[in-house]
Design a protein around this motif. Structure first.
Motif, PDB file in Angstrom:
ATOM      1  N   ASP A  63      -1.995  -2.358 -17.592  1.00  0.00           N
ATOM      2  CA  ASP A  63      -1.564  -2.015 -16.110  1.00  0.00           C
ATOM      3  C   ASP A  63      -1.704  -3.318 -15.222  1.00  0.00           C
ATOM      4  N   ASN A  64      -0.711  -3.366 -14.250  1.00  0.00           N
ATOM      5  CA  ASN A  64      -0.729  -4.650 -13.372  1.00  0.00           C
ATOM      6  C   ASN A  64      -0.795  -3.996 -11.897  1.00  0.00           C
ATOM      7  N   TRP A  65      -1.896  -4.626 -11.111  1.00  0.00           N
ATOM      8  CA  TRP A  65      -1.933  -3.923  -9.863  1.00  0.00           C
ATOM      9  C   TRP A  65      -1.991  -4.869  -8.847  1.00  0.00           C
ATOM     10  N   THR A  66      -1.400  -4.444  -7.573  1.00  0.00           N
ATOM     11  CA  THR A  66      -1.793  -5.369  -6.438  1.00  0.00           C
ATOM     12  C   THR A  66      -1.941  -4.250  -5.178  1.00  0.00           C
ATOM     13  N   ILE A  67      -2.965  -4.544  -4.553  1.00  0.00           N
ATOM     14  CA  ILE A  67      -3.102  -3.626  -3.504  1.00  0.00           C
ATOM     15  C   ILE A  67      -3.569  -4.328  -2.192  1.00  0.00           C
ATOM     16  N   GLY A  68      -3.023  -4.046  -1.026  1.00  0.00           N
ATOM     17  CA  GLY A  68      -3.582  -5.032   0.165  1.00  0.00           C
ATOM     18  C   GLY A  68      -3.251  -4.267   1.247  1.00  0.00           C
ATOM     19  N   TYR A  69      -3.308  -5.048   2.396  1.00  0.00           N
ATOM     20  CA  TYR A  69      -3.171  -4.441   3.766  1.00  0.00           C
ATOM     21  C   TYR A  69      -3.001  -5.179   4.888  1.00  0.00           C
ATOM     22  N   THR A  70      -2.409  -4.743   5.574  1.00  0.00           N
ATOM     23  CA  THR A  70      -2.379  -5.498   7.120  1.00  0.00           C
ATOM     24  C   THR A  70      -3.025  -4.678   8.168  1.00  0.00           C
ATOM     25  N   PRO A  71      -3.266  -4.650   9.340  1.00  0.00           N
ATOM     26  CA  PRO A  71      -4.075  -3.998  10.348  1.00  0.00           C
ATOM     27  C   PRO A  71      -3.344  -2.587  10.211  1.00  0.00           C
ATOM     28  N   ARG A  72      -1.759  -2.688  10.165  1.00  0.00           N
ATOM     29  CA  ARG A  72      -1.311  -1.329  10.258  1.00  0.00           C
ATOM     30  C   ARG A  72      -1.019  -0.529   8.834  1.00  0.00           C
ATOM     31  N   PHE A  73      -0.570  -1.412   7.918  1.00  0.00           N
ATOM     32  CA  PHE A  73      -0.165  -0.731   6.628  1.00  0.00           C
ATOM     33  C   PHE A  73      -1.073  -1.115   5.328  1.00  0.00           C
ATOM     34  N   THR A  74      -1.212   0.034   4.532  1.00  0.00           N
ATOM     35  CA  THR A  74      -1.843  -0.386   3.160  1.00  0.00           C
ATOM     36  C   THR A  74      -0.750  -0.300   2.228  1.00  0.00           C
ATOM     37  N   VAL A  75      -0.477  -1.112   1.185  1.00  0.00           N
ATOM     38  CA  VAL A  75       0.647  -1.220   0.206  1.00  0.00           C
ATOM     39  C   VAL A  75      -0.220  -1.183  -1.033  1.00  0.00           C
ATOM     40  N   ALA A  76       0.222  -0.138  -1.929  1.00  0.00           N
ATOM     41  CA  ALA A  76      -0.534  -0.205  -3.235  1.00  0.00           C
ATOM     42  C   ALA A  76       0.769  -0.268  -4.323  1.00  0.00           C
ATOM     43  N   VAL A  77       0.589  -1.137  -5.260  1.00  0.00           N
ATOM     44  CA  VAL A  77       1.608  -1.337  -6.476  1.00  0.00           C
ATOM     45  C   VAL A  77       1.105  -1.267  -7.543  1.00  0.00           C
ATOM     46  N   TRP A  78       1.430  -0.427  -8.503  1.00  0.00           N
ATOM     47  CA  TRP A  78       0.965  -0.345 -10.040  1.00  0.00           C
ATOM     48  C   TRP A  78       2.288  -0.762 -11.147  1.00  0.00           C
ATOM     49  N   MET A  79       2.171  -1.430 -11.849  1.00  0.00           N
ATOM     50  CA  MET A  79       2.973  -1.866 -12.705  1.00  0.00           C
ATOM     51  C   MET A  79       2.399  -1.721 -14.198  1.00  0.00           C
ATOM     52  N   GLY A  80       3.310  -0.958 -15.183  1.00  0.00           N
ATOM     53  CA  GLY A  80       2.728  -0.723 -16.446  1.00  0.00           C
ATOM     54  C   GLY A  80       3.999   0.382 -17.191  1.00  0.00           C
ATOM     55  N   ASN A  81       3.530   0.738 -18.140  1.00  0.00           N
ATOM     56  CA  ASN A  81       4.199   1.749 -18.857  1.00  0.00           C
ATOM     57  C   ASN A  81       3.620   3.226 -18.877  1.00  0.00           C
ATOM     58  N   PHE A  82       4.533   4.315 -18.880  1.00  0.00           N
ATOM     59  CA  PHE A  82       3.498   5.566 -18.813  1.00  0.00           C
ATOM     60  C   PHE A  82       2.897   5.921 -20.245  1.00  0.00           C
ATOM     61  N   ASP A  83       3.641   5.379 -21.390  1.00  0.00           N
ATOM     62  CA  ASP A  83       2.906   5.710 -22.427  1.00  0.00           C
ATOM     63  C   ASP A  83       1.793   4.649 -22.879  1.00  0.00           C
ATOM     64  N   GLY A  84       1.451   3.724 -21.694  1.00  0.00           N
ATOM     65  CA  GLY A  84       0.143   3.029 -22.107  1.00  0.00           C
ATOM     66  C   GLY A  84       0.625   1.831 -22.801  1.00  0.00           C
TER      67      GLY A  84
END
Ligand SMILES: [Zn+2]
Length: 752
Positions: free
Chosen positions: A545-566
């Protein structure tokens, strides 16, 4: 409806045997045969753009229909396609069964097709697992159904229950949804087309698999003609009839979001509501869907097939975008799974919350934490964390430890605080996925050993963005009832304070600190945005799994990348994985420019400290840096570190060795880079970082690639290089006091 005689069926049933004859007369319970619940909802985005029209009773779209309201060709097509001896058998088709058994004996595998319409209906009602004993029960229920219901009743039950894809249950719903007409008006061609849908692989996207579905329609039409249901004239007309799919089929937007919302409605709400204006921004959603697809396309060779993106509006918790997978209709990659709600190991993404607790308990951003080989946990279950770069960095300030995402310091802090504290705080912040006791996860919780969802992470980061206030996500802006009145959308509960505003601000300040994360991401990493933004990446064990999560004062953006079968990805790191997509989503949301600063709460002070010890600087300290403190936590001590001889030695210890005077801190040995046609050019440039601890400091340093001098640079000795495919060995060379000093060699690979 065709008339069907029952004599043959009854005769066969009698022949099954007297032993079961009594039980077969027991009627199928009425409750099992009651019509399906009716859905009736129009779902819109926040600006009124249609997302989906969920089948409405008032429009007749999911009305339970009797045989007079079903075109006879529907029944004929069904019998031709599924069970041509239906009018004559008694629930099980002995001929078809015999053929299937024969094929199984000869071919060694079970060929489906022996199920009668009656058996399929039983399966639809009872949802048995596909095991041999349940097949026997299924057959018994099918016989019972034939005894207690007429052939016509069985057909009506079947046609009102079958799933035709896109939430269209029953023939009337399907006829209205796909062809904008009642089932009674379906042509032979349309009847055959709908009959093909339930088993067709392309039923979820008929607009895209048009040729395949047309072939199935034609096959059913020809079989109808062979059985005498269609004259050759009628067959010719039906085969040449074009398939005109309704535009309903194309209005199937933001499917994961819609499914999530529908699942949260109570049955009463589903029945009473006519329209819901949701929080979703369809234009944003569509742009993010395209971005995700583009990024995944460029990463296909890395065995990366899927991803998910969430956008929350911090002040309200409104979900502005929810992309659950690359393609909802891609059955090969489980596209209907919602990646925003799937349980995954979060890698390093819980570290900011660990450090927030440390700050709460009196640590500061300048507190030194030792990054050295250590063992944690009990004797029975001890573990010795390592860093992503497989090195140890000695005592590091909390700011650097978090920004560079070192593992040992994060575990050391949680070990000090006790995992129970983090566990309880996570539960307070809605991490209901953590179902076990705190002791089950232990200090590994901060390294992501417990499975959580992208939505849970996004909510937690949104709480940091709003100064420590936790809000559950919101999906609905307004709703109207069928009687025309507005349905009151309950006010969201008041936000819960999970961190003090000062603690949340310091964590935000660290996560938004470009300089602090250079060792991990390089000078121009994807997290370096042209406006204030906090961000954290994570990678779970074995690159699953590869993640990036972050935010500005207004928005939070969460991103996951990977494979559903693991399945693991191939060496996807911050520069190639979720980070660049996170960046592109942020650039959709915010204008480049100075941007909004994170609002600074009262009670914070800025004080100069020694970068090595974190204490107040003395004249001997090599530099002074400014750090942010909660008033009252400024260090009392003046630096007593021995800075002579080996400058910064404490912070430069590398896996126990003393540091080299000239070394490359980025890239790291073994790094793999990928040239990516989709990404902006600035990611395609490698920005090398050097660390020169030689005294006296040389005026220039040379960067060499494969032994060839490529650049001569002055302080701060960074070097930009346009990536080209190949394998390279990089080293630095400097002249110190008349002697040539070379760095260790770093091997990198650049892929296309
Ligand atoms: Zn000092």
């Amino acid at each position: 409806m065709i008339r069907i005689r029952k004599r043959a069926g009854l005769a066969a049933a009698a022949a099954i045997g007297l032993a079961t004859a009594g039980s077969l007369a027991i009627p199928i319970p009425r409750i099992r045969l009651s019509p399906l619940p009716v859905l009736s909802l129009n779902l819109l985005d926040r600006d009124g753009r249609p997302l989906r029209e969920v089948l409405s009773d008032e429009g007749g779209r999911s009305r339970w229909v009797g045989s007079p309201d079903i075109a006879p060709d529907v029944v004929r097509a069904l019998i031709a396609a599924e069970d041509r001896r239906f009018p004559f058998h008694s629930g099980i088709d002995v001929f078809a069964l015999g053929r299937a058994v024969g094929q199984a004996l000869i071919g060694g595998k079970v060929v489906s097709g022996a199920s009668t319409i009656t058996q399929q209906l039983v399966r639809n009602i009872y949802h048995f697992p596909r095991t041999l004993p349940s097949k026997v029960v299924e057959a018994w229920l099918a016989l019972r159904m034939e005894v207690t219901l007429s052939k016509e009743e069985i057909l009506v039950q079947y046609l009102n229950r079958v799933a035709y894809g896109r939430q269209a249950y029953g023939i009337e719903a399907a006829a209205r949804f796909y062809f904008d007409k009642p089932a009674r008006d379906l042509s032979p061609s349309e009847a055959a087309y709908l009959t093909a849908l339930p088993r067709a692989p392309g039923r979820l996207r008929p607009e895209r698999d048009a040729a395949g579905l047309r072939r199935r329609r034609d096959a059913i039409l020809r079989r109808m003609a062979r059985l005498g249901f269609l004259s050759s004239d009628a067959l010719g007309r039906a085969l040449s009839e074009p398939v005109r799919i309704s535009k309903n089929v194309r209005d199937f937007r933001a499917p994961h979001f819609v499914e999530y919302l529908l699942a949260r409605l109570t049955p009463e709400e589903r029945e009473s509501l006519a329209e819901i204006r949701t929080t979703l921004d369809l234009i944003l959603q569509t742009k993010i869907e395209r971005l995700l697809d583009g990024h995944l396309r460029s990463l296909e060779k890395k065995n990366l097939s899927n991803g998910a993106v969430l956008v929350l509006e911090n002040a309200t918790g409104a979900v502005r975008a929810m992309v659950g997978s690359r393609d909802f209709f891609d059955e090969a990659h489980d596209g209907q799974v919602n990646g925003a709600l799937s349980l995954r190991q979060p890698g390093s993404t819980l570290k900011p919350l660990t450090y927030a607790l440390g700050l709460e308990k009196g640590m500061t951003a300048a507190t030194l934490i030792d990054d050295a080989p250590s063992e944690f946990g009990s004797l029975e279950a001890s573990f010795a964390p390592e860093n992503y770069d497989e090195r140890f960095h000695g005592p590091v300030r909390l700011r650097s430890a978090l920004a560079s995402s070192y593992n040992v310091p994060a575990v050391a802090v949680l070990d000090l605080l006790g995992p129970e504290l983090l566990f309880r705080r996570l539960r307070d912040m809605g991490f209901s996925s953590l179902q076990k006791e705190a002791s089950f996860y232990g200090v590994g919780l901060t390294l992501g050993n417990g499975e959580v969802t992208l939505l849970e992470l996004a909510r937690a980061y949104a709480a940091l963005a709003t100064g420590g206030l936790f809000r559950p996500e919101r999906l609905v802006e307004a709703a109207a009832r069928k009687d025309g009145r507005m349905q009151a959308v309950p006010d969201p509960p008041p936000p819960a304070r999970v961190f003090s505003s000062a603690v949340a601000y310091i964590v935000t300040d660290i996560l938004a600190d470009h300089d602090a994360r250079i060792p991990a991401f390089g000078y121009r990493g994807p997290l370096n945005l042209p406006f204030p933004a906090a961000a954290k990446t994570g990678t779970s064990k074995d690159f699953r799994d590869n993640w990036t999560i972050g935010y500005t004062p207004r928005f939070t953006v969460a991103v996951w990348m990977g494979n559903f079968d693991g399945a693991p990805m191939h060496n996807v790191s911050g520069i190639t994985g979720a980070g660049p997509l996170f960046r592109d989503v942020m650039l959709l949301l915010e204008e480049p420019g100075p941007g909004l600063p994170f609002p600074e709460p009262p009670g914070l002070v800025r004080v100069g400290i020694c970068p090595v010890s974190g204490d107040l600087p003395s004249p001997a300290c090599p530099a002074t840096i400014t750090e942010l403190f909660i008033d009252g936590t400024v260090p009392d001590d003046t630096c007593r570190h021995d800075h002579r001889g080996a400058p910064d030695s404490a912070s430069l210890r590398v896996a126990g060795r003393t540091s080299d005077p000239v070394r490359i801190i980025f890239p790291a040995d073994g790094d793999v880079f990928k040239i990516d046609p989709v990404l902006r050019p600035e990611y395609q440039t490698l920005r090398g970082q050097a660390r020169i601890d030689a005294r006296p400091m040389p005026k220039t340093v040379e960067w060499h690639i494969d032994g060839v001098r490529t650049a001569v640079v002055g302080p701060p000795f960074a070097w930009s290089w346009k990536l080209r495919p190949g394998s390279y060995t990089i080293h630095l060379r400097a002249i110190v006091e008349g002697k040539i000093v070379e760095s260790r060699r770093v091997k990198i690979r650049v892929l296309t």
